[in-house]
Design a protein around this motif. Structure first.
Motif, PDB file in Angstrom:
ATOM      1  N   GLY A 283      -1.184 -42.172  23.271  1.00 14.83           N
ATOM      2  CA  GLY A 283      -2.215 -42.994  22.641  1.00 14.83           C
ATOM      3  C   GLY A 283      -2.458 -44.343  23.274  1.00 14.83           C
TER       4      GLY A 283
ATOM      5  N   LEU B 129      -8.067 -42.495  25.763  1.00 15.02           N
ATOM      6  CA  LEU B 129      -8.194 -41.029  25.811  1.00 15.02           C
ATOM      7  C   LEU B 129      -9.528 -40.598  26.418  1.00 15.02           C
ATOM      8  CD1 LEU B 129      -7.136 -38.203  24.934  1.00 15.02           C
ATOM      9  CD2 LEU B 129      -8.464 -38.534  22.836  1.00 15.02           C
TER      10      LEU B 129
ATOM     11  N   GLY C 218     -10.911 -45.225  16.292  1.00 20.61           N
ATOM     12  CA  GLY C 218     -10.952 -45.320  17.757  1.00 20.61           C
ATOM     13  C   GLY C 218     -12.226 -45.990  18.258  1.00 20.61           C
TER      14      GLY C 218
ATOM     15  N   ARG D 110     -10.134 -45.903  22.903  1.00 18.32           N
ATOM     16  CA  ARG D 110      -8.970 -46.779  22.686  1.00 18.32           C
ATOM     17  C   ARG D 110      -8.641 -46.849  21.204  1.00 18.32           C
ATOM     18  NH1 ARG D 110     -11.765 -48.170  26.931  1.00 18.32           N
ATOM     19  NH2 ARG D 110     -10.672 -48.908  28.797  1.00 18.32           N
TER      20      ARG D 110
ATOM     21  N   LEU E 293      -6.453 -45.136  19.335  1.00 15.17           N
ATOM     22  CA  LEU E 293      -6.098 -43.938  18.568  1.00 15.17           C
ATOM     23  C   LEU E 293      -4.587 -43.810  18.483  1.00 15.17           C
ATOM     24  CD1 LEU E 293      -8.486 -41.318  20.191  1.00 15.17           C
ATOM     25  CD2 LEU E 293      -8.695 -42.284  17.884  1.00 15.17           C
ATOM     26  N   SER E 294      -4.127 -43.248  17.374  1.00 13.14           N
ATOM     27  CA  SER E 294      -2.723 -42.861  17.350  1.00 13.14           C
ATOM     28  C   SER E 294      -2.716 -41.338  17.292  1.00 13.14           C
ATOM     29  CB  SER E 294      -2.041 -43.533  16.160  1.00 13.14           C
ATOM     30  OG  SER E 294      -1.442 -42.587  15.345  1.00 13.14           O
ATOM     31  N   ILE E 295      -2.068 -40.738  18.280  1.00 15.29           N
ATOM     32  CA  ILE E 295      -2.117 -39.268  18.387  1.00 15.29           C
ATOM     33  C   ILE E 295      -0.744 -38.727  17.981  1.00 15.29           C
ATOM     34  CG2 ILE E 295      -2.700 -37.334  19.916  1.00 15.29           C
ATOM     35  CD1 ILE E 295      -4.239 -39.399  21.663  1.00 15.29           C
TER      36      ILE E 295
ATOM     37  N   VAL F 262      -6.426 -34.530  25.520  1.00 10.82           N
ATOM     38  CA  VAL F 262      -5.080 -34.201  25.048  1.00 10.82           C
ATOM     39  C   VAL F 262      -4.770 -32.784  25.519  1.00 10.82           C
ATOM     40  CG1 VAL F 262      -3.682 -33.711  22.997  1.00 10.82           C
ATOM     41  CG2 VAL F 262      -5.136 -35.735  23.046  1.00 10.82           C
TER      42      VAL F 262
END
Ligand SMILES: O=C(CO)[C@H](O)[C@H](O)COP(=O)(O)O
Length: 229
Positions: A133, A137, A158, A182, A184-186, A207
């Protein structure tokens, strides 16, 4: 006493590019990714080119380099399976999940990776992260859907921006655009990849969880570390 040698990032890339030769199966076609680390692998591959049939490439850039070095390049449609696909990553976590697409080749990378039994990721140690993250991405999108995809990412926190080159939207090898997202928490890469893949206009999300790495050759100050997932 000898002072420890500090290897540059470029030297670490060379190291893992050469180490990846160990995974190339003689007499077969090898899947080849894209990027500066893969360029080191392609250079190494050229030294054993007479022992392989050729390569399936994930970008026009890698195809040009392979061909310039005398390695035959096959169309992905000519190949049913590959033993191995070798590629870099922008981030890789402890489970082998990756973020890719910094070089805008993510769609073809995923296509070639899907043909392969084994994904060998080659990376310097800066790419190993506790969670995906931090790297923006990459998402390849159909241009007419870009604005609605930007809004969908905003709804999940995001900030998506259109990737540009020389003041113009970057056009991929597939004639499409790239959004870089930018913030994001994945946390759940498999679920995240499946979710974003369903949005109309998304060609490929960067991803790589369903096509994760099986092995990572990580260039470190101590040499090449092999991670198995
Ligand atoms: O996904 C990619 C290209 O689309 C690359 O594998 C990724 O960006 C890593 O590149 P590099 O080896 O230059 O750091």
């Amino acid at each position: 006493m000898t002072a420890p040698t500090t290897l540059s990032q470029d030297e670490l890339k060379t190291l893992v590019g050469q180490a990846a030769l160990h995974y190339v199966v003689p007499g077969e076609i090898v899947g080849v990714g894209t990027g500066s680390t893969v360029n080191k692998f392609i250079d190494a591959l050229a030294t054993i080119k007479d022992s392989i049939r050729g390569a399936v490439s994930s970008s026009e850039a890698s195809t040009a380099r392979l061909q310039a070095l005398g390695i035959p390049v096959f169309d992905a449609n000519e190949v049913e399976r590959l033993s191995v696909y070798i590629d870099g990553a922008d981030e890789i976590d402890g489970a082998g999940y990756m973020v890719k697409g910094g070089g805008a080749a993510l769609t073809r990378e995923k296509i070639v990776a899907a043909l392969a039994e084994r994904f060998v990721c080659i990376a310097d140690e800066s790419k190993l992260v506790p969670a995906l993250g931090a790297f923006p991405l990459p998402v390849e999108v159909i241009p007419m859907a870009a604005a609605q995809i930007v809004r969908r990412f905003a709804a999940m926190g995001g900030q998506a921006t259109l990737r540009c080159k020389d003041g113009q939207p970057l056009v991929t090898d597939n004639g499409q655009h790239i959004l870089d997202v930018r913030g994001l928490s994945i946390a759940e890469p498999l679920a995240f990849e499946s979710q974003v893949n369903q949005w109309p206009g998304v060609v490929t999300v960067g991803v790589f969880a369903h096509q994760k790495a099986h092995v990572c050759l990580l260039g470190t100050a101590q040499g090449v570390r092999t991670l198995q997932f």
